[in-house]
Motif scaffolding. Structure first.
Motif, PDB file in Angstrom:
ATOM      1  N   GLN A 128       0.820  -1.214   0.000  1.00  8.00           N
ATOM      2  CA  GLN A 128       0.000   0.000   0.000  1.00  8.00           C
ATOM      3  C   GLN A 128       0.857   1.269   0.000  1.00  8.00           C
ATOM      4  O   GLN A 128       0.331   2.377  -0.125  1.00  8.00           O
ATOM      5  CB  GLN A 128      -0.920   0.020   1.222  1.00  8.00           C
ATOM      6  N   LYS A 271      -7.233  -0.656  -7.091  1.00  9.55           N
ATOM      7  CA  LYS A 271      -7.477   0.111  -5.874  1.00  9.55           C
ATOM      8  C   LYS A 271      -8.297  -0.730  -4.902  1.00  9.55           C
ATOM      9  O   LYS A 271      -8.933  -1.723  -5.275  1.00  9.55           O
ATOM     10  CB  LYS A 271      -8.222   1.412  -6.190  1.00  9.55           C
ATOM     11  N   ASP A 272      -8.309  -0.301  -3.664  1.00  9.35           N
ATOM     12  CA  ASP A 272      -9.100  -0.972  -2.636  1.00  9.35           C
ATOM     13  C   ASP A 272     -10.563  -1.038  -3.065  1.00  9.35           C
ATOM     14  O   ASP A 272     -11.149  -0.032  -3.471  1.00  9.35           O
ATOM     15  CB  ASP A 272      -8.967  -0.198  -1.319  1.00  9.35           C
ATOM     16  N   GLY A 273     -11.143  -2.228  -3.006  1.00  7.37           N
ATOM     17  CA  GLY A 273     -12.542  -2.399  -3.360  1.00  7.37           C
ATOM     18  C   GLY A 273     -12.795  -2.799  -4.800  1.00  7.37           C
ATOM     19  O   GLY A 273     -13.932  -3.153  -5.163  1.00  7.37           O
ATOM     20  N   VAL A 290     -10.371  -6.702  -4.378  1.00  8.85           N
ATOM     21  CA  VAL A 290      -9.146  -6.162  -3.779  1.00  8.85           C
ATOM     22  C   VAL A 290      -9.479  -5.625  -2.393  1.00  8.85           C
ATOM     23  O   VAL A 290     -10.381  -4.794  -2.240  1.00  8.85           O
ATOM     24  CB  VAL A 290      -8.555  -5.045  -4.661  1.00  8.85           C
ATOM     25  N   GLU A 291      -8.753  -6.103  -1.388  1.00 10.07           N
ATOM     26  CA  GLU A 291      -9.051  -5.741  -0.006  1.00 10.07           C
ATOM     27  C   GLU A 291      -7.781  -5.279   0.706  1.00 10.07           C
ATOM     28  O   GLU A 291      -6.920  -6.099   1.042  1.00 10.07           O
ATOM     29  CB  GLU A 291      -9.671  -6.931   0.734  1.00 10.07           C
ATOM     30  N   TYR A 292      -7.663  -3.990   0.908  1.00  8.01           N
ATOM     31  CA  TYR A 292      -6.528  -3.466   1.672  1.00  8.01           C
ATOM     32  C   TYR A 292      -6.661  -3.910   3.128  1.00  8.01           C
ATOM     33  O   TYR A 292      -7.723  -3.742   3.733  1.00  8.01           O
ATOM     34  CB  TYR A 292      -6.493  -1.942   1.611  1.00  8.01           C
ATOM     35  N   THR A 293      -5.601  -4.462   3.652  1.00  5.39           N
ATOM     36  CA  THR A 293      -5.617  -4.847   5.068  1.00  5.39           C
ATOM     37  C   THR A 293      -5.297  -3.618   5.908  1.00  5.39           C
ATOM     38  O   THR A 293      -4.593  -2.694   5.474  1.00  5.39           O
ATOM     39  CB  THR A 293      -4.598  -5.954   5.353  1.00  5.39           C
TER      40      THR A 293
END
Length: 299
Positions: A128, A271-273, A290-293
């Motif tokens: 990220q 991108k996230d989501g 896509v899932e940003y932790t």
């Protein structure tokens, strides 16, 4: 005895191997039951349960189980290695501004990179830090029979079957922070979702004539054919088996066609989501978010 086991595996080989969580709460290997006219394994709602060694002697039972969730087609303990090819489609090599390789460009992913056909794509804190997250639809070949020094003409007989996968990549970590090696930018947890099942090589006799594509949030971003491969599946397996034994449970991601985010101007980064769907003709699709932790606070 080995020859007998291999023969048994061929004799009882499934048509469409899946691994799934059933509605009874148990996890099974199974032979997917698809409605008439449907070939996308992701649409499977039932399967005949398989008992035994999927790479050796096993039986497709009469027990029919309801599918609650499709999992990665192979359990982690059944996977030996995850090999991948880079720059294996002619148009992709050109968009990458790289010369066509004279030999297959090989790299590995850890087995922890594997994910299922509907799993999230987790993006950990290091990935990220800077933009560069990219998608790559790929035909995935699964070795079903030990292979060493096999000629190209016999290579496909060692394939259990085929799946579709996404070689998720982070170009900054792959090309600038990896010291010349690609593994860092491609080996994060969950960055090799594949599935939705494994279609027998008896059903797909020519893996070089399949449509392959990616959709990002519903919009097509990759649309090609496996015929654009520089090194086809048979040539790849023959080459990789030269002096090196390929084992049942070895997984081979065979490269991506043109249309990746890094090849566009301006670049198209995940991108996230974002929802990424990779699809392969005669097999089906994997759809992953896509899932940003969450980043851990610095103390």
């Amino acid at each position: 005895a080995l020859a007998i086991i291999v023969a048994a595996a061929n004799e009882f080989a499934t048509q469409r191997l899946i691994r799934f969580l059933a509605k009874d709460g148990k996890t099974y290997y199974g032979d997917a039951i698809l409605p008439s006219g449907i070939v996308d394994i992701s649409k499977a709602t039932q399967a005949r349960v398989i008992k035994g060694d999927i790479f050796g002697k096993h039986d497709i039972t009469d027990q029919v189980a309801d599918v609650r969730l499709l999992l990665a087609p192979l359990a982690r303990e059944d996977v030996k290695t995850v090999r991948c090819l880079g720059l294996n489609y002619e148009q992709h090599a050109k968009e990458s501004k790289m010369p066509l390789p004279k030999y297959p460009v090989l790299f590995y992913k850890p087995v922890t990179a594997l994910g299922g056909p509907s799993d999230g794509i987790p993006v950990a804190a290091p990935a990220q830090e800077v933009e560069g997250l990219d998608y790559e639809c790929e035909l995935v070949a699964i070795i079903g029979k030990e292979a060493r020094d096999v000629p190209e003409s016999e290579a496909l007989s060692h394939v259990l079957g085929y799946a579709v996968g996404n070689d998720v990549s982070h170009r900054e970590w792959q090309l600038k922070r990896g010291g010349g090696q690609w593994a860092l930018g491609k080996g994060f947890d969950g960055w090799a979702p594949f599935g939705p099942g494994i279609v027998s090589s008896r059903l797909i006799k020519d893996p070089q004539s399949l449509k392959i594509s990616t959709k990002l949030n519903g919009k097509t971003v990759q649309d090609s054919s496996t015929r654009d491969m520089i090194f086809g599946v048979a040539a790849t397996i023959s080459f990789l088996s030269r002096g090196t034994t390929l084992l049942p449970g070895d997984i081979i991601f065979t490269g991506t066609p043109q249309g990746v985010g890094s090849g566009r101007s301006p670049p198209l980064w995940l991108k996230d989501g974002d929802i990424v769907e990779v699809k392969l003709e005669k097999i089906g699709s994997c759809t992953n978010k896509v899932e940003y932790t969450a980043k851990k606070p610095r103390l």
